[in-house]
Scaffold this motif. Sequence first.
Motif, PDB file in Angstrom:
ATOM      1  N   ARG A   7       0.824  -1.213   0.000  1.00  0.00           N
ATOM      2  CA  ARG A   7       0.000   0.000   0.000  1.00  0.00           C
ATOM      3  C   ARG A   7       0.859   1.264   0.000  1.00  0.00           C
ATOM      4  O   ARG A   7       0.559   2.233  -0.697  1.00  0.00           O
ATOM      5  N   LYS A  10       2.321   1.763  -3.480  1.00  0.00           N
ATOM      6  CA  LYS A  10       1.323   2.141  -4.478  1.00  0.00           C
ATOM      7  C   LYS A  10       0.769   3.541  -4.254  1.00  0.00           C
ATOM      8  O   LYS A  10       0.629   4.325  -5.192  1.00  0.00           O
ATOM      9  N   ARG A  11       0.438   3.857  -3.003  1.00  0.00           N
ATOM     10  CA  ARG A  11      -0.249   5.120  -2.712  1.00  0.00           C
ATOM     11  C   ARG A  11       0.695   6.300  -2.510  1.00  0.00           C
ATOM     12  O   ARG A  11       0.335   7.445  -2.773  1.00  0.00           O
ATOM     13  N   PRO A  13       4.309   6.739  -3.633  1.00  0.00           N
ATOM     14  CA  PRO A  13       5.594   6.407  -4.254  1.00  0.00           C
ATOM     15  C   PRO A  13       6.675   7.468  -4.045  1.00  0.00           C
ATOM     16  O   PRO A  13       7.865   7.150  -4.112  1.00  0.00           O
ATOM     17  N   TRP A  41       6.285  -8.615  -8.362  1.00  0.00           N
ATOM     18  CA  TRP A  41       6.532  -7.337  -7.700  1.00  0.00           C
ATOM     19  C   TRP A  41       7.775  -6.645  -8.251  1.00  0.00           C
ATOM     20  O   TRP A  41       7.826  -5.404  -8.320  1.00  0.00           O
ATOM     21  N   ARG A  44       6.594  -4.860 -11.297  1.00  0.00           N
ATOM     22  CA  ARG A  44       5.753  -3.711 -10.932  1.00  0.00           C
ATOM     23  C   ARG A  44       6.597  -2.556 -10.397  1.00  0.00           C
ATOM     24  O   ARG A  44       6.385  -1.396 -10.765  1.00  0.00           O
ATOM     25  N   GLY A  48       7.039   1.013 -12.075  1.00  0.00           N
ATOM     26  CA  GLY A  48       6.173   1.932 -11.349  1.00  0.00           C
ATOM     27  C   GLY A  48       6.820   3.258 -10.995  1.00  0.00           C
ATOM     28  O   GLY A  48       8.005   3.496 -11.238  1.00  0.00           O
TER      29      GLY A  48
END
Length: 202
Positions: A7, A10-11, A13, A41, A44, A48
């Motif tokens: 989390r 993702k939220r 970075p 991962w 990602r 990301g």
Amino acid sequence: AVRVFGRVVKRFPQHPLAASSAQLLLEALRERRKSAAVATWLRRLRRGAVAKHHPSLAKLLGKVSLRRAFRRGQEASAAKRWRRCVEAFARVAKRAQTGEALRPMALHNGALCAQRGKDKRAAKLWSQLLEEHAAHPLAQRARYALAAMHHQARRHERAAELYEAFARRAPKNDGEAAQGLLYAITVRVRKRDKARAKALLS
């Protein structure tokens, strides 16, 4: 723990804790031996926003990814799956930056797998290893392997040059060096290059 770290990554970075959260996430998955999840991962994280905002993390993720690819090559080699082995090590060599320790090792291992699997890419990988890492200890294997290939293809002059280069760097009483030197001397005698032959004998 995996969910919490996921989390954060993702939220947030851009947050200073995002990079350490990403590392802890991968460590937690490795401890649980979740190999597929680690691979997912890794992809990602590298693609990301967290990697873009944290260059040191991006570099670390690249190294982790390379080591995983190198292990896949080792596993393929152990299973005698030569084509998969060559492809894995060739990918590592292509992605590894100049100066990275894995690069010459990947070229060497890929060339060995190609040779054992009678893959035409063996010569290219051996040549690349010799051209890019001539001073590396593994380059000796490239010299000998390429010399043998040229010998078999009746390219005697080039084979002799490589055998000579191998012999110059080999320890005393090395059997392969002695055989290669004898071949090189024979080539020089047939070419009527007596001075070169005499120099090799001394």
